[in-house]
Design a protein around this motif. Sequence first.
Motif, PDB file in Angstrom:
ATOM      1  N   TYR A 226       0.781  -1.249   0.000  1.00  0.00           N
ATOM      2  CA  TYR A 226       0.000   0.000   0.000  1.00  0.00           C
ATOM      3  C   TYR A 226       0.810   1.295   0.000  1.00  0.00           C
ATOM      4  O   TYR A 226       0.212   2.375  -0.013  1.00  0.00           O
ATOM      5  CB  TYR A 226      -0.952   0.002   1.217  1.00  0.00           C
TER       6      TYR A 226
ATOM      7  N   TYR B 179      -0.888  -2.374  -4.613  1.00  0.00           N
ATOM      8  CA  TYR B 179      -2.235  -1.849  -4.910  1.00  0.00           C
ATOM      9  C   TYR B 179      -2.227  -0.348  -5.205  1.00  0.00           C
ATOM     10  O   TYR B 179      -3.242   0.206  -5.630  1.00  0.00           O
ATOM     11  CB  TYR B 179      -3.182  -2.098  -3.720  1.00  0.00           C
TER      12      TYR B 179
ATOM     13  N   THR C  61     -10.533 -11.631  -9.101  1.00  0.00           N
ATOM     14  CA  THR C  61     -11.436 -11.914  -7.991  1.00  0.00           C
ATOM     15  C   THR C  61     -12.722 -12.450  -8.635  1.00  0.00           C
ATOM     16  O   THR C  61     -12.889 -12.345  -9.858  1.00  0.00           O
ATOM     17  CB  THR C  61     -11.775 -10.654  -7.165  1.00  0.00           C
TER      18      THR C  61
ATOM     19  N   HIS D 291     -14.395 -10.333 -11.049  1.00  0.00           N
ATOM     20  CA  HIS D 291     -13.804 -10.186 -12.376  1.00  0.00           C
ATOM     21  C   HIS D 291     -14.004 -11.414 -13.250  1.00  0.00           C
ATOM     22  O   HIS D 291     -13.716 -11.373 -14.439  1.00  0.00           O
ATOM     23  CB  HIS D 291     -12.313  -9.857 -12.258  1.00  0.00           C
TER      24      HIS D 291
ATOM     25  N   GLU E 265     -19.032  -0.691   0.338  1.00  0.00           N
ATOM     26  CA  GLU E 265     -18.048  -1.719  -0.019  1.00  0.00           C
ATOM     27  C   GLU E 265     -16.681  -1.315   0.531  1.00  0.00           C
ATOM     28  O   GLU E 265     -16.176  -0.218   0.276  1.00  0.00           O
ATOM     29  CB  GLU E 265     -17.949  -1.985  -1.521  1.00  0.00           C
TER      30      GLU E 265
ATOM     31  N   GLY F 270     -12.837  -1.894   0.348  1.00  0.00           N
ATOM     32  CA  GLY F 270     -11.868  -2.426  -0.615  1.00  0.00           C
ATOM     33  C   GLY F 270     -12.521  -2.784  -1.936  1.00  0.00           C
ATOM     34  O   GLY F 270     -12.403  -3.920  -2.396  1.00  0.00           O
ATOM     35  N   PRO F 271     -13.212  -1.840  -2.585  1.00  0.00           N
ATOM     36  CA  PRO F 271     -13.909  -2.163  -3.837  1.00  0.00           C
ATOM     37  C   PRO F 271     -12.970  -2.375  -5.022  1.00  0.00           C
ATOM     38  O   PRO F 271     -13.438  -2.773  -6.090  1.00  0.00           O
ATOM     39  CB  PRO F 271     -14.794  -0.926  -4.070  1.00  0.00           C
ATOM     40  N   GLY F 272     -11.669  -2.117  -4.841  1.00  0.00           N
ATOM     41  CA  GLY F 272     -10.774  -2.267  -5.991  1.00  0.00           C
ATOM     42  C   GLY F 272     -11.214  -1.337  -7.102  1.00  0.00           C
ATOM     43  O   GLY F 272     -11.408  -0.136  -6.878  1.00  0.00           O
TER      44      GLY F 272
ATOM     45  N   ILE G 232     -15.094   2.592   0.242  1.00  0.00           N
ATOM     46  CA  ILE G 232     -13.976   2.835   1.164  1.00  0.00           C
ATOM     47  C   ILE G 232     -12.791   2.037   0.638  1.00  0.00           C
ATOM     48  O   ILE G 232     -12.760   0.804   0.744  1.00  0.00           O
ATOM     49  CB  ILE G 232     -14.347   2.407   2.604  1.00  0.00           C
ATOM     50  N   GLU G 233     -11.889   2.716  -0.010  1.00  0.00           N
ATOM     51  CA  GLU G 233     -10.795   2.030  -0.710  1.00  0.00           C
ATOM     52  C   GLU G 233      -9.472   2.694  -0.343  1.00  0.00           C
ATOM     53  O   GLU G 233      -9.314   3.901  -0.453  1.00  0.00           O
ATOM     54  CB  GLU G 233     -11.056   2.102  -2.220  1.00  0.00           C
ATOM     55  N   ARG G 234      -8.524   1.872   0.086  1.00  0.00           N
ATOM     56  CA  ARG G 234      -7.236   2.392   0.551  1.00  0.00           C
ATOM     57  C   ARG G 234      -6.346   2.901  -0.581  1.00  0.00           C
ATOM     58  O   ARG G 234      -5.516   3.785  -0.369  1.00  0.00           O
ATOM     59  CB  ARG G 234      -6.533   1.250   1.309  1.00  0.00           C
TER      60      ARG G 234
ATOM     61  N   LEU H 199      -7.027   3.038  -7.402  1.00  0.00           N
ATOM     62  CA  LEU H 199      -8.171   2.128  -7.552  1.00  0.00           C
ATOM     63  C   LEU H 199      -9.467   2.821  -7.173  1.00  0.00           C
ATOM     64  O   LEU H 199     -10.504   2.616  -7.812  1.00  0.00           O
ATOM     65  CB  LEU H 199      -7.959   0.854  -6.724  1.00  0.00           C
TER      66      LEU H 199
ATOM     67  N   ASN I 249     -15.212  -8.200  -0.126  1.00  0.00           N
ATOM     68  CA  ASN I 249     -14.853  -9.336  -0.980  1.00  0.00           C
ATOM     69  C   ASN I 249     -13.343  -9.353  -1.201  1.00  0.00           C
ATOM     70  O   ASN I 249     -12.782  -8.416  -1.763  1.00  0.00           O
ATOM     71  CB  ASN I 249     -15.569  -9.220  -2.332  1.00  0.00           C
ATOM     72  N   GLU I 250     -12.711 -10.399  -0.742  1.00  0.00           N
ATOM     73  CA  GLU I 250     -11.246 -10.545  -0.838  1.00  0.00           C
ATOM     74  C   GLU I 250     -10.527  -9.326  -0.263  1.00  0.00           C
ATOM     75  O   GLU I 250      -9.529  -8.870  -0.814  1.00  0.00           O
ATOM     76  CB  GLU I 250     -10.815 -10.789  -2.285  1.00  0.00           C
ATOM     77  N   LEU I 251     -11.045  -8.805   0.806  1.00  0.00           N
ATOM     78  CA  LEU I 251     -10.392  -7.693   1.509  1.00  0.00           C
ATOM     79  C   LEU I 251      -9.475  -8.227   2.607  1.00  0.00           C
ATOM     80  O   LEU I 251      -8.359  -7.743   2.792  1.00  0.00           O
ATOM     81  CB  LEU I 251     -11.463  -6.791   2.135  1.00  0.00           C
TER      82      LEU I 251
ATOM     83  N   GLN J 244      -5.045  -8.097   4.027  1.00  0.00           N
ATOM     84  CA  GLN J 244      -4.587  -7.337   5.206  1.00  0.00           C
ATOM     85  C   GLN J 244      -3.230  -7.876   5.645  1.00  0.00           C
ATOM     86  O   GLN J 244      -2.980  -9.082   5.575  1.00  0.00           O
ATOM     87  CB  GLN J 244      -5.592  -7.470   6.360  1.00  0.00           C
TER      88      GLN J 244
HETATM   89  C1  LIG Z   1      -8.040  -8.265  -3.549  1.00  0.00           C
HETATM   90  S1  LIG Z   1      -8.603  -6.660  -3.825  1.00  0.00           S
HETATM   91  C2  LIG Z   1     -10.355  -6.946  -3.951  1.00  0.00           C
HETATM   92  C3  LIG Z   1     -11.076  -5.908  -4.782  1.00  0.00           C
HETATM   93  C4  LIG Z   1     -12.585  -6.078  -4.898  1.00  0.00           C
HETATM   94  N1  LIG Z   1     -13.226  -6.224  -3.613  1.00  0.00           N
HETATM   95  C5  LIG Z   1     -12.965  -7.240  -5.785  1.00  0.00           C
HETATM   96  O1  LIG Z   1     -13.594  -8.173  -5.310  1.00  0.00           O
HETATM   97  O2  LIG Z   1     -12.645  -7.205  -6.968  1.00  0.00           O
HETATM   98  C6  LIG Z   1      -8.458  -5.923  -2.202  1.00  0.00           C
HETATM   99  C7  LIG Z   1      -8.781  -4.443  -2.206  1.00  0.00           C
HETATM  100  O3  LIG Z   1      -8.913  -3.987  -0.882  1.00  0.00           O
HETATM  101  C8  LIG Z   1      -8.261  -2.726  -0.755  1.00  0.00           C
HETATM  102  N2  LIG Z   1      -7.967  -2.554   0.694  1.00  0.00           N
HETATM  103  C9  LIG Z   1      -7.114  -3.271   1.443  1.00  0.00           C
HETATM  104  N3  LIG Z   1      -7.157  -2.892   2.732  1.00  0.00           N
HETATM  105  C10 LIG Z   1      -8.090  -1.928   2.812  1.00  0.00           C
HETATM  106  C11 LIG Z   1      -8.625  -1.165   3.889  1.00  0.00           C
HETATM  107  N4  LIG Z   1      -8.203  -1.333   5.136  1.00  0.00           N
HETATM  108  N5  LIG Z   1      -9.594  -0.263   3.614  1.00  0.00           N
HETATM  109  C12 LIG Z   1     -10.042  -0.104   2.343  1.00  0.00           C
HETATM  110  N6  LIG Z   1      -9.562  -0.791   1.274  1.00  0.00           N
HETATM  111  C13 LIG Z   1      -8.612  -1.703   1.510  1.00  0.00           C
HETATM  112  C14 LIG Z   1      -7.069  -2.863  -1.672  1.00  0.00           C
HETATM  113  O4  LIG Z   1      -6.504  -1.621  -2.010  1.00  0.00           O
HETATM  114  C15 LIG Z   1      -7.705  -3.580  -2.863  1.00  0.00           C
HETATM  115  O5  LIG Z   1      -8.316  -2.696  -3.733  1.00  0.00           O
END
Ligand SMILES: C[S@@+](CC[C@H](N)C(=O)[O-])C[C@H]1O[C@@H](n2cnc3c(N)ncnc32)[C@H](O)[C@@H]1O
Length: 376
Positions: A40, A47, A62, A65, A95, A97-99, A126-128, A132, A170-172, A176
């Motif tokens: 990050y 990411y 994911t 996709h 959502e 971590g919506p990517g 809410i996306e870090r 993305l 989803n896959e968040l 971590q």
């Molecule tokens: C594996 S991707 C999954 C993307 C999406 N959820 C999907 O299913 O296609 C993980 C996502 O979570 C984001 N992320 C990770 N930690 C986060 C946090 N603490 N808060 C918000 N976003 C976060 C990453 O930047 C990345 O976009």
Amino acid sequence: MASEPPADPGAFARLLAAVEAVAEPDGFIPWDRYMDTALYADGVGFYARPYSPLGADGDFYTAAHVHPLFAATIGEWVAEVHRTSPRDRPFHLVELGPGDGRLAAGVVAALRQHPEGTAGMTVVLIERSAPLLARAVERVRSEAEASGIPVLTRDSVASLGPFEGVVLANELLDAQPVRRLLRRRNGWVELGVRIHAGGLVPAEGPGARPVPGSPLPAGVAEGTVFEVSPRAEAVVREVADHLVRGRLLVDDYGMEESELLAAHPDGTLAGVRAHRSGWDPLEAAGETDLSAFVNFSRLRAAAHAAGLRLVSDRRQAEALGEWGFPRLLDAAVRTASSPEAEVRLRLAAKSLSFGFERFRILEWEPTSPAPGSDAT
Ligand SMILES: C[S@@+](CC[C@H](N)C(=O)[O-])C[C@H]1O[C@@H](n2cnc3c(N)ncnc32)[C@H](O)[C@@H]1O
């Protein structure tokens, strides 16, 4: 393990500087801190680079996709939660971590097909990762705003205050940072990295920091590596603190703690790049995805302690099946534009049903309204 030098040495040097900045005074960098930076760090983390690692042109798929049917099915579930929620109250579709926004956009598209539709709904992303997030906002707004659904961005769940609705993750959680603890004869020590000769080398810390949440497992064989993610558990706690009515849905891969210890005594950390797994997690830092199995036992314990009630916990295929996936698939097959399109659709359906075999969907609801909320 496969390995190759970084494609962009300039980016690698910047990443190394970011890693150095989080080192202990003696130069040791605990794994979770390294992983956080490698994934990050602004502009250079996996990411946080200007391009998306998701989908065919990226590094991995994911479920969102693989095919829009995934989002459409999650949309059916959201529609049901929305249908049974009070009509006169704002409903947040959050959502985490919506990517690039594919899931949220697909869910909104599905909701528009429902009679109750999207009344009172606000989408919150809410996306870090800043790059993305920009993609997600564009994609979700183009789907939502035509129907008058506001799309907001927030830095954290806490910044929403008490709210009602659904939270999708989803896959968040597998993304971590994890702490990697090695069992030595006299106790646990922290694994991590050191910077050496302009690169990164594995390293062992002098001991282990305290671990919040459930106690560490007892009776573990010497040499076992056990991964814990206090950050993943904190995500669930933060949702529990603010969601006053509705559901939290986590879709991720992992195992129970006992299975992890038995099946993965060296840990589950994986390096993925360009749709191949097995990369050395220290090679091509910033260009390699790093993830680890979710420890579902610890996660459920953290959620329970934070006041969430587990509504269901089952394989992804089972949950999708219950939420209308077969019906949506039949409808899509009926309208497939060509025999080839139908074959592609069936292959995607097979992947969603069987390819995500280790994925589980866990659903929680609050047991009581958050203090100070008026959602009683
Ligand atoms: C594996 S991707 C999954 C993307 C999406 N959820 C999907 O299913 O296609 C993980 C996502 O979570 C984001 N992320 C990770 N930690 C986060 C946090 N603490 N808060 C918000 N976003 C976060 C990453 O930047 C990345 O976009």
